[in-house]
Design a protein around this motif. Structure first.
Motif, PDB file in Angstrom:
ATOM      1  N   PRO A 181       0.915  -1.311  -0.027  1.00 19.43           N
ATOM      2  CA  PRO A 181       0.044   0.029  -0.074  1.00 19.43           C
ATOM      3  C   PRO A 181       0.818   1.315  -0.054  1.00 19.43           C
ATOM      4  O   PRO A 181       1.979   1.304   0.562  1.00 19.43           O
ATOM      5  N   PRO A 182       0.304   2.230  -0.674  1.00 17.45           N
ATOM      6  CA  PRO A 182       1.070   3.565  -0.716  1.00 17.45           C
ATOM      7  C   PRO A 182       1.345   4.208   0.575  1.00 17.45           C
ATOM      8  O   PRO A 182       2.316   5.083   0.876  1.00 17.45           O
ATOM      9  N   GLU A 183       0.355   3.856   1.514  1.00 20.28           N
ATOM     10  CA  GLU A 183       0.652   4.468   2.872  1.00 20.28           C
ATOM     11  C   GLU A 183       1.832   4.207   3.586  1.00 20.28           C
ATOM     12  O   GLU A 183       2.244   4.824   4.422  1.00 20.28           O
ATOM     13  N   LEU A 184       2.423   3.223   3.040  1.00 18.21           N
ATOM     14  CA  LEU A 184       3.819   2.538   3.768  1.00 18.21           C
ATOM     15  C   LEU A 184       4.796   3.537   3.795  1.00 18.21           C
ATOM     16  O   LEU A 184       5.606   3.733   4.515  1.00 18.21           O
ATOM     17  N   TRP A 185       4.771   4.394   2.632  1.00 17.14           N
ATOM     18  CA  TRP A 185       5.934   5.305   2.339  1.00 17.14           C
ATOM     19  C   TRP A 185       5.635   6.616   2.904  1.00 17.14           C
ATOM     20  O   TRP A 185       6.352   7.508   2.692  1.00 17.14           O
ATOM     21  N   GLU A 216      14.228   0.755  -2.416  1.00 17.69           N
ATOM     22  CA  GLU A 216      14.173   0.747  -0.642  1.00 17.69           C
ATOM     23  C   GLU A 216      13.507  -0.526  -0.337  1.00 17.69           C
ATOM     24  O   GLU A 216      14.234  -1.234   0.784  1.00 17.69           O
ATOM     25  N   LEU A 217      12.443  -0.790  -1.018  1.00 19.54           N
ATOM     26  CA  LEU A 217      11.944  -2.188  -0.503  1.00 19.54           C
ATOM     27  C   LEU A 217      12.858  -3.522  -0.761  1.00 19.54           C
ATOM     28  O   LEU A 217      12.875  -4.207   0.235  1.00 19.54           O
ATOM     29  N   ARG A 218      13.536  -3.547  -1.789  1.00 19.86           N
ATOM     30  CA  ARG A 218      14.473  -4.435  -1.934  1.00 19.86           C
ATOM     31  C   ARG A 218      15.406  -4.409  -0.624  1.00 19.86           C
ATOM     32  O   ARG A 218      15.768  -5.527  -0.291  1.00 19.86           O
ATOM     33  N   ALA A 219      16.062  -3.243  -0.159  1.00 19.48           N
ATOM     34  CA  ALA A 219      17.028  -3.174   0.575  1.00 19.48           C
ATOM     35  C   ALA A 219      16.379  -3.727   1.841  1.00 19.48           C
ATOM     36  O   ALA A 219      17.164  -4.300   2.811  1.00 19.48           O
ATOM     37  N   TRP A 220      15.124  -3.222   2.183  1.00 17.56           N
ATOM     38  CA  TRP A 220      14.480  -3.938   3.587  1.00 17.56           C
ATOM     39  C   TRP A 220      14.420  -5.429   3.436  1.00 17.56           C
ATOM     40  O   TRP A 220      14.432  -6.076   4.657  1.00 17.56           O
ATOM     41  N   LEU A 221      14.119  -5.920   2.242  1.00 14.81           N
ATOM     42  CA  LEU A 221      13.796  -7.439   2.361  1.00 14.81           C
ATOM     43  C   LEU A 221      15.106  -7.943   2.622  1.00 14.81           C
ATOM     44  O   LEU A 221      15.164  -9.136   3.039  1.00 14.81           O
ATOM     45  N   MET A 222      16.113  -7.488   2.022  1.00 17.18           N
ATOM     46  CA  MET A 222      17.527  -8.123   2.373  1.00 17.18           C
ATOM     47  C   MET A 222      17.944  -7.865   3.723  1.00 17.18           C
ATOM     48  O   MET A 222      18.426  -8.597   4.316  1.00 17.18           O
ATOM     49  N   ALA A 223      17.568  -6.717   4.383  1.00 19.52           N
ATOM     50  CA  ALA A 223      17.861  -6.545   5.901  1.00 19.52           C
ATOM     51  C   ALA A 223      17.201  -7.633   6.670  1.00 19.52           C
ATOM     52  O   ALA A 223      17.524  -7.835   7.731  1.00 19.52           O
ATOM     53  N   LEU A 224      15.886  -8.040   6.134  1.00 20.16           N
ATOM     54  CA  LEU A 224      15.194  -9.053   6.911  1.00 20.16           C
ATOM     55  C   LEU A 224      15.514 -10.435   6.232  1.00 20.16           C
ATOM     56  O   LEU A 224      14.700 -11.245   6.489  1.00 20.16           O
ATOM     57  N   ALA A 225      16.705 -10.805   5.791  1.00 20.62           N
ATOM     58  CA  ALA A 225      17.324 -12.022   5.691  1.00 20.62           C
ATOM     59  C   ALA A 225      16.732 -12.503   4.256  1.00 20.62           C
ATOM     60  O   ALA A 225      16.856 -13.716   3.873  1.00 20.62           O
ATOM     61  N   VAL A 226      16.179 -11.829   3.364  1.00 16.11           N
ATOM     62  CA  VAL A 226      15.938 -12.385   1.910  1.00 16.11           C
ATOM     63  C   VAL A 226      17.338 -12.127   1.161  1.00 16.11           C
ATOM     64  O   VAL A 226      17.850 -11.121   1.168  1.00 16.11           O
TER      65      VAL A 226
END
Length: 110
Positions: A26-30, A76-86
């Motif tokens: 959802p756009p609200e996340l940003w 940014e979403l990709r970076a968060w996914l990597m930070a969360l072990a993806v």
């Protein structure tokens, strides 16, 4: 701890993995500050990663629109996914949405 949380989410979403493969972010996340906790609480992110975990060898595709803002949000979403072990090699960015469409996460089997 994060790995155990993702593992639990994976087991919980295993039954859903065959039916739902695309998740709208959802756009609200940003519109608010983001943290690992905020990302873990985001249903689309949690469900996409859970589905991904339930399908060994699958990839996560971040679909985004044309334009700099959408590309930056996808990165940014990709970076968060990597930070969360993806694993980074399991995440692909794809510029195939209209500029006004929200980011989506898709689980794709290899």
């Amino acid at each position: 701890m994060i790995a155990r949380l993702w593992l639990g989410v994976g087991f919980a979403c295993a039954a859903l993995s065959a039916a739902a493969q695309t998740f709208v972010v959802p756009p609200e996340l940003w519109d608010r500050p983001r943290s690992g906790r905020v990302m873990l609480e985001q249903p689309a992110v949690r469900q996409a990663v859970g589905t991904w975990l339930a399908q060994p060898g699958a990839r996560l595709v971040v679909h985004h629109g044309a334009g700099q803002e959408s590309a930056l949000l996808a990165e940014e979403l990709r970076a968060w996914l990597m930070a969360l072990a993806v694993e980074a090699e399991r995440i692909t960015l794809r510029n195939d949405l209209k500029p006004s469409e929200p980011l989506t996460l898709e689980v794709v089997r290899d």
